[in-house]
Design a protein around this motif. Structure first.
Motif, PDB file in Angstrom:
ATOM      1  N   UNK A 108       0.841  -1.207   0.000  1.00 26.56           N
ATOM      2  CA  UNK A 108       0.000   0.000   0.000  1.00 26.56           C
ATOM      3  C   UNK A 108       0.877   1.258   0.000  1.00 26.56           C
ATOM      4  N   UNK A 109       1.917   1.255   0.822  1.00 27.16           N
ATOM      5  CA  UNK A 109       2.831   2.394   0.853  1.00 27.16           C
ATOM      6  C   UNK A 109       3.486   2.607  -0.510  1.00 27.16           C
ATOM      7  N   UNK A 110       4.010   1.531  -1.080  1.00 26.84           N
ATOM      8  CA  UNK A 110       4.744   1.624  -2.345  1.00 26.84           C
ATOM      9  C   UNK A 110       3.847   1.995  -3.534  1.00 26.84           C
ATOM     10  N   UNK A 111       2.638   1.435  -3.563  1.00 25.27           N
ATOM     11  CA  UNK A 111       1.789   1.591  -4.752  1.00 25.27           C
ATOM     12  C   UNK A 111       0.862   2.798  -4.696  1.00 25.27           C
TER      13      UNK A 111
ATOM     14  N   UNK B 242       1.206   9.073  -3.948  1.00 20.42           N
ATOM     15  CA  UNK B 242       0.291  10.199  -3.714  1.00 20.42           C
ATOM     16  C   UNK B 242       1.022  11.380  -3.069  1.00 20.42           C
ATOM     17  N   UNK B 243       1.881  11.089  -2.104  1.00 20.55           N
ATOM     18  CA  UNK B 243       2.650  12.158  -1.448  1.00 20.55           C
ATOM     19  C   UNK B 243       3.565  12.837  -2.471  1.00 20.55           C
ATOM     20  N   UNK B 244       4.280  12.042  -3.231  1.00 22.36           N
ATOM     21  CA  UNK B 244       5.195  12.592  -4.237  1.00 22.36           C
ATOM     22  C   UNK B 244       4.421  13.391  -5.281  1.00 22.36           C
ATOM     23  N   UNK B 245       3.246  12.881  -5.661  1.00 20.94           N
ATOM     24  CA  UNK B 245       2.419  13.537  -6.667  1.00 20.94           C
ATOM     25  C   UNK B 245       1.860  14.877  -6.242  1.00 20.94           C
ATOM     26  N   UNK B 246       1.823  15.128  -4.935  1.00 18.02           N
ATOM     27  CA  UNK B 246       1.348  16.430  -4.450  1.00 18.02           C
ATOM     28  C   UNK B 246       2.336  17.548  -4.770  1.00 18.02           C
ATOM     29  N   UNK B 247       3.569  17.183  -5.101  1.00 25.50           N
ATOM     30  CA  UNK B 247       4.607  18.164  -5.453  1.00 25.50           C
ATOM     31  C   UNK B 247       4.683  19.299  -4.416  1.00 25.50           C
ATOM     32  N   UNK B 248       4.793  18.918  -3.177  1.00 28.37           N
ATOM     33  CA  UNK B 248       4.845  19.862  -2.065  1.00 28.37           C
ATOM     34  C   UNK B 248       6.165  20.615  -2.116  1.00 28.37           C
ATOM     35  N   UNK B 249       6.082  21.931  -2.174  1.00 26.56           N
ATOM     36  CA  UNK B 249       7.280  22.761  -2.175  1.00 26.56           C
ATOM     37  C   UNK B 249       8.050  22.509  -0.881  1.00 26.56           C
TER      38      UNK B 249
ATOM     39  N   UNK C  14      11.728   7.862   2.956  1.00 24.92           N
ATOM     40  CA  UNK C  14      12.396   6.576   3.102  1.00 24.92           C
ATOM     41  C   UNK C  14      11.498   5.653   3.922  1.00 24.92           C
ATOM     42  N   UNK C  15      11.620   4.360   3.686  1.00 24.85           N
ATOM     43  CA  UNK C  15      10.848   3.362   4.421  1.00 24.85           C
ATOM     44  C   UNK C  15      11.797   2.359   5.050  1.00 24.85           C
ATOM     45  N   UNK C  16      11.638   2.129   6.341  1.00 28.57           N
ATOM     46  CA  UNK C  16      12.398   1.119   7.061  1.00 28.57           C
ATOM     47  C   UNK C  16      11.413   0.107   7.629  1.00 28.57           C
TER      48      UNK C  16
ATOM     49  N   UNK D  14       2.985  22.489   5.014  1.00 26.06           N
ATOM     50  CA  UNK D  14       2.322  22.280   3.718  1.00 26.06           C
ATOM     51  C   UNK D  14       1.931  20.819   3.536  1.00 26.06           C
ATOM     52  N   UNK D  15       2.708  19.905   4.090  1.00 27.94           N
ATOM     53  CA  UNK D  15       2.386  18.481   4.010  1.00 27.94           C
ATOM     54  C   UNK D  15       1.291  18.092   4.995  1.00 27.94           C
TER      55      UNK D  15
END
Length: 102
Positions: free
Chosen positions: A21-24, A29-36, A42-44, A68-69
């Motif tokens: 779920x995190x990867x797909x 979705x977080x990256x796609x928000x293009x947050x300035x 990273x995932x551990x 902003x996030x």
């Protein structure tokens, strides 16, 4: 530069589904928000007896980027409903650290 650290725990049976779920969905979705000011995530993952612990470490340029996030209550964890269904427990708040040496 700031690091936002958050942890969640799941059963071994749900661990692979949660990671998928995190990867797909969640990370894209977080990256796609293009947050300035958002620089990456990273995932551990590690086994802890009867649980699997996940840690996310997000990197931001400054405090305003974290707001902003996450919004005005910037320490509050951002956990989508689909993730809550797979987690047995999670930190209600994220911790924020100043990066001193990279």
């Amino acid at each position: 530069m700031l690091k936002r650290v958050w942890r969640g725990w799941t059963s071994p049976e749900n661990a692979d589904a949660y990671e998928q779920l995190l990867r797909s969905t969640i990370f894209p979705d977080i990256i796609g928000r293009k947050i300035d000011g958002f620089l990456g995530i990273e995932l551990l993952r590690r086994p802890l007896g009867t649980e699997i612990e996940f840690m996310t470490i997000m990197t931001f340029t400054d405090h305003d980027a974290i707001v902003r996030f996450a919004g005005p209550a910037h320490a509050t964890a951002v956990v989508p409903p689909a993730a809550r269904e797979l987690l047995s427990r999670y930190d209600a708040e994220a911790a924020h650290y100043d990066l001193r040496i990279a």
